[in-house]
Design a protein around this motif. Structure first.
Motif, PDB file in Angstrom:
ATOM      1  N   ALA A   1      35.988  28.286  19.756  1.00 44.51           N
ATOM      2  CA  ALA A   1      36.340  28.523  18.303  1.00 44.51           C
ATOM      3  C   ALA A   1      35.520  26.969  17.658  1.00 44.51           C
ATOM      4  O   ALA A   1      35.576  26.780  16.004  1.00 44.51           O
ATOM      5  CB  ALA A   1      37.798  28.142  18.362  1.00 44.51           C
ATOM      6  N   LEU A   2      35.592  25.817  18.556  1.00 46.01           N
ATOM      7  CA  LEU A   2      35.386  24.798  17.580  1.00 46.01           C
ATOM      8  C   LEU A   2      33.568  24.632  17.690  1.00 46.01           C
ATOM      9  O   LEU A   2      32.907  24.572  16.210  1.00 46.01           O
ATOM     10  CB  LEU A   2      35.050  23.041  18.584  1.00 46.01           C
ATOM     11  CG  LEU A   2      36.974  22.633  18.799  1.00 46.01           C
ATOM     12  CD1 LEU A   2      36.637  21.986  19.990  1.00 46.01           C
ATOM     13  CD2 LEU A   2      37.780  22.203  17.627  1.00 46.01           C
ATOM     14  N   ASN A   3      32.855  25.464  18.448  1.00 44.68           N
ATOM     15  CA  ASN A   3      31.388  25.840  18.024  1.00 44.68           C
ATOM     16  C   ASN A   3      31.126  26.753  16.326  1.00 44.68           C
ATOM     17  O   ASN A   3      30.216  26.554  16.008  1.00 44.68           O
ATOM     18  CB  ASN A   3      30.777  26.398  19.332  1.00 44.68           C
ATOM     19  CG  ASN A   3      30.934  25.480  20.209  1.00 44.68           C
ATOM     20  OD1 ASN A   3      30.686  24.244  19.750  1.00 44.68           O
ATOM     21  ND2 ASN A   3      30.608  26.108  21.308  1.00 44.68           N
ATOM     22  N   CYS A   4      32.321  27.734  16.460  1.00 38.58           N
ATOM     23  CA  CYS A   4      32.298  28.785  14.961  1.00 38.58           C
ATOM     24  C   CYS A   4      32.325  27.872  13.580  1.00 38.58           C
ATOM     25  O   CYS A   4      32.376  27.781  12.808  1.00 38.58           O
ATOM     26  CB  CYS A   4      33.266  29.342  15.254  1.00 38.58           C
ATOM     27  SG  CYS A   4      33.571  30.416  13.838  1.00 38.58           S
ATOM     28  N   VAL A   5      33.402  26.184  14.463  1.00 40.21           N
ATOM     29  CA  VAL A   5      33.983  25.984  12.457  1.00 40.21           C
ATOM     30  C   VAL A   5      31.991  25.034  12.403  1.00 40.21           C
ATOM     31  O   VAL A   5      31.467  24.786  11.183  1.00 40.21           O
ATOM     32  CB  VAL A   5      34.655  24.986  12.913  1.00 40.21           C
ATOM     33  CG1 VAL A   5      34.933  24.070  12.032  1.00 40.21           C
ATOM     34  CG2 VAL A   5      36.129  25.605  13.025  1.00 40.21           C
ATOM     35  N   ASP A   6      31.328  23.975  13.578  1.00 41.16           N
ATOM     36  CA  ASP A   6      30.973  24.139  13.462  1.00 41.16           C
ATOM     37  C   ASP A   6      29.101  24.158  13.356  1.00 41.16           C
ATOM     38  O   ASP A   6      28.690  23.535  11.635  1.00 41.16           O
ATOM     39  CB  ASP A   6      29.959  23.115  14.666  1.00 41.16           C
ATOM     40  CG  ASP A   6      30.691  21.997  15.479  1.00 41.16           C
ATOM     41  OD1 ASP A   6      31.468  21.191  14.942  1.00 41.16           O
ATOM     42  OD2 ASP A   6      30.543  22.087  16.570  1.00 41.16           O
TER      43      ASP A   6
END
Length: 53
Positions: free
Chosen positions: A26-31
């Motif tokens: 999920a954090l990689n998606c935002v990045d």
């Protein structure tokens, strides 16, 4: 636990874009969104725990 990727708008509204099982994904998606689209002034992307219904 599930994680929601959300977009938060300046007027206070929000929208869930996608739900993930893994926080890192999920954090990689935002990045990735910020890397592709930049950092707009009128909205923000965030990750939060999904609400269980």
């Amino acid at each position: 636990m599930f994680w929601e990727v959300c977009v938060l708008y300046a007027d206070g509204t929000e929208k869930v874009l996608q739900v993930f099982k893994d926080l890192e994904i999920a954090l990689n998606c935002v990045d990735r969104i910020y890397a592709e689209d930049g950092y707009p002034m009128h909205m923000a992307y965030c990750v939060r725990p999904a609400c269980s219904a």
